[in-house]
Design an enzyme around this catalytic site. Structure first.
Site, PDB file in Angstrom:
ATOM      1  N   ARG A 163      -9.775 -65.834 -16.349  1.00  0.00           N
ATOM      2  CA  ARG A 163      -8.947 -65.582 -15.170  1.00  0.00           C
ATOM      3  C   ARG A 163      -9.775 -65.871 -13.915  1.00  0.00           C
ATOM      4  O   ARG A 163     -10.992 -65.633 -13.892  1.00  0.00           O
ATOM      5  CB  ARG A 163      -8.466 -64.130 -15.126  1.00  0.00           C
ATOM      6  CG  ARG A 163      -7.447 -63.913 -14.010  1.00  0.00           C
ATOM      7  CD  ARG A 163      -7.048 -62.468 -13.827  1.00  0.00           C
ATOM      8  NE  ARG A 163      -6.111 -62.354 -12.701  1.00  0.00           N
ATOM      9  CZ  ARG A 163      -5.836 -61.228 -12.068  1.00  0.00           C
ATOM     10  NH1 ARG A 163      -6.424 -60.100 -12.424  1.00  0.00           N
ATOM     11  NH2 ARG A 163      -4.988 -61.233 -11.064  1.00  0.00           N
ATOM     12  N   HIS A 164      -9.114 -66.348 -12.888  1.00  0.00           N
ATOM     13  CA  HIS A 164      -9.802 -66.629 -11.619  1.00  0.00           C
ATOM     14  C   HIS A 164     -10.389 -65.353 -11.023  1.00  0.00           C
ATOM     15  O   HIS A 164      -9.986 -64.225 -11.350  1.00  0.00           O
ATOM     16  CB  HIS A 164      -8.836 -67.275 -10.626  1.00  0.00           C
ATOM     17  CG  HIS A 164      -7.675 -66.377 -10.263  1.00  0.00           C
ATOM     18  ND1 HIS A 164      -7.784 -65.355  -9.342  1.00  0.00           N
ATOM     19  CD2 HIS A 164      -6.395 -66.349 -10.704  1.00  0.00           C
ATOM     20  CE1 HIS A 164      -6.629 -64.737  -9.226  1.00  0.00           C
ATOM     21  NE2 HIS A 164      -5.765 -65.323 -10.048  1.00  0.00           N
ATOM     22  N   GLU A 213       0.023 -70.385 -12.186  1.00  0.00           N
ATOM     23  CA  GLU A 213       0.582 -69.047 -12.366  1.00  0.00           C
ATOM     24  C   GLU A 213       2.103 -69.102 -12.398  1.00  0.00           C
ATOM     25  O   GLU A 213       2.723 -70.056 -11.907  1.00  0.00           O
ATOM     26  CB  GLU A 213       0.098 -68.142 -11.221  1.00  0.00           C
ATOM     27  CG  GLU A 213       0.617 -66.701 -11.260  1.00  0.00           C
ATOM     28  CD  GLU A 213       0.203 -65.927 -12.505  1.00  0.00           C
ATOM     29  OE1 GLU A 213       0.723 -66.266 -13.596  1.00  0.00           O
ATOM     30  OE2 GLU A 213      -0.601 -64.981 -12.385  1.00  0.00           O
TER      31      GLU A 213
END
Length: 204
Positions: free
Chosen positions: A8-9, A83
Site C-alpha cells: 500500500r502507498h 484505487e
C-alpha cells in the site's frame, strides 16, 4: 510460481485526516515518504524482477522511493491498479458521507462497485504475473484495491472487521498455474526488518 509483493502507498494528508481519496490524486506527505523509505529498506532482503504501481501519484511516488532503496530502475505505471472510485464521496470523512448519503454506499453517486473494481485489478495482476513467470515483482497500489483482493482470496475473512490496512504495509501473493493465493497480509515494515529471509509464510 510467480510471487507478488503488494504494497500500500505511504500516508497522505487525506489519510491522516480520514478523508476518502479514491481517484483524487493526492500526493504523499512527509510521513508517507518516510514510510516508503522504511518499507524499501526492509525489503532489501528480497530480490525483485520488476516494480510496478498504480498511476496515481501517491502510489507511484511510493514505488519510486522503494525502487531507490532497492537500487532498481523506476516503476512502471499499470492502468487498472488505481484505487476504487468513490464518486461524490471523495474528499469527505466517514461522518460527512453518512450525513450526505446515508449508510448505504450504493446511494453514493459514481461509487465503483466491487465487481468492477475486482475485475480490473485481477486482470492487471494476472497480466503482470504472465510477464514474470517464475519471478518476483513488487506492485504498489491502494487500500481499497488490497482489501478487495484479500476478501476475494479469503472468502471475506481478511481484512477482519475493523482491521485497517496500514500505509506502506506489505501483502504477499503467489500465482501457481494461474491461481492467485494470499500468503501474507498486512505486514508492517518493522515486522519485515528483523527477518534475514523473507520467503516465509505469515499467517493470513
Amino acid at each position: 510460481m510467480t510471487r507478488i509483493s503488494l504494497v500500500r502507498h505511504g500516508q497522505t494528508d487525506w489519510n491522516r485526516d480520514g478523508r476518502i481519496q479514491g481517484r483524487s490524486d493526492i500526493p504523499l506527505n512527509d510521513t508517507g515518504r518516510e514510510q516508503a523509505h522504511e518499507t524499501g529498506r526492509a525489503l532489501r532482503a528480497r530480490r525483485f524482477d520488476g516494480i510496478y504501481a498504480s498511476p496515481l501519484v501517491r502510489a507511484f511516488e511510493t514505488a519510486e522511493i522503494i525502487a531507490g532503496e532497492l537500487g532498481m530502475p523506476g516503476p512502471v505505471a499499470v492502468p487498472g491498479l488505481e484505487e476504487r472510485s468513490y464518486g461524490r464521496a471523495e474528499g469527505m470523512t466517514g461522518p460527512e458521507i453518512r450525513a450526505a448519503f446515508g449508510d448505504d454506499r450504493a446511494d453514493v453517486p459514481e461509487w465503483e462497485n466491487d465487481a468492477a473494481l475486482l475485475g480490473r485489478v485481477l486482470e492487471a495482476l494476472s497480466g503482470l504475473a504472465a510477464q514474470h513467470r517464475g519471478e518476483r515483482i513488487l506492485v504498489v497500489a491502494h487500500g481499497g484495491v488490497i482489501g478487495a483482493v484479500a476478501r476475494h482470496l479469503t472468502d471475506g475473512a481478511r481484512p477482519a472487521k475493523g482491521e485497517a490496512i496500514g500505509n506502506a504495509s506489505v501483502h504477499d501473493l503467489e500465482v501457481v498455474d494461474g491461481e492467485l493465493r494470499l500468503v501474507a497480509f498486512n505486514v508492517a515494515a518493522a515486522e519485515l526488518a528483523g527477518l534475514e529471509e523473507l520467503d516465509v509464510d505469515v499467517e493470513v
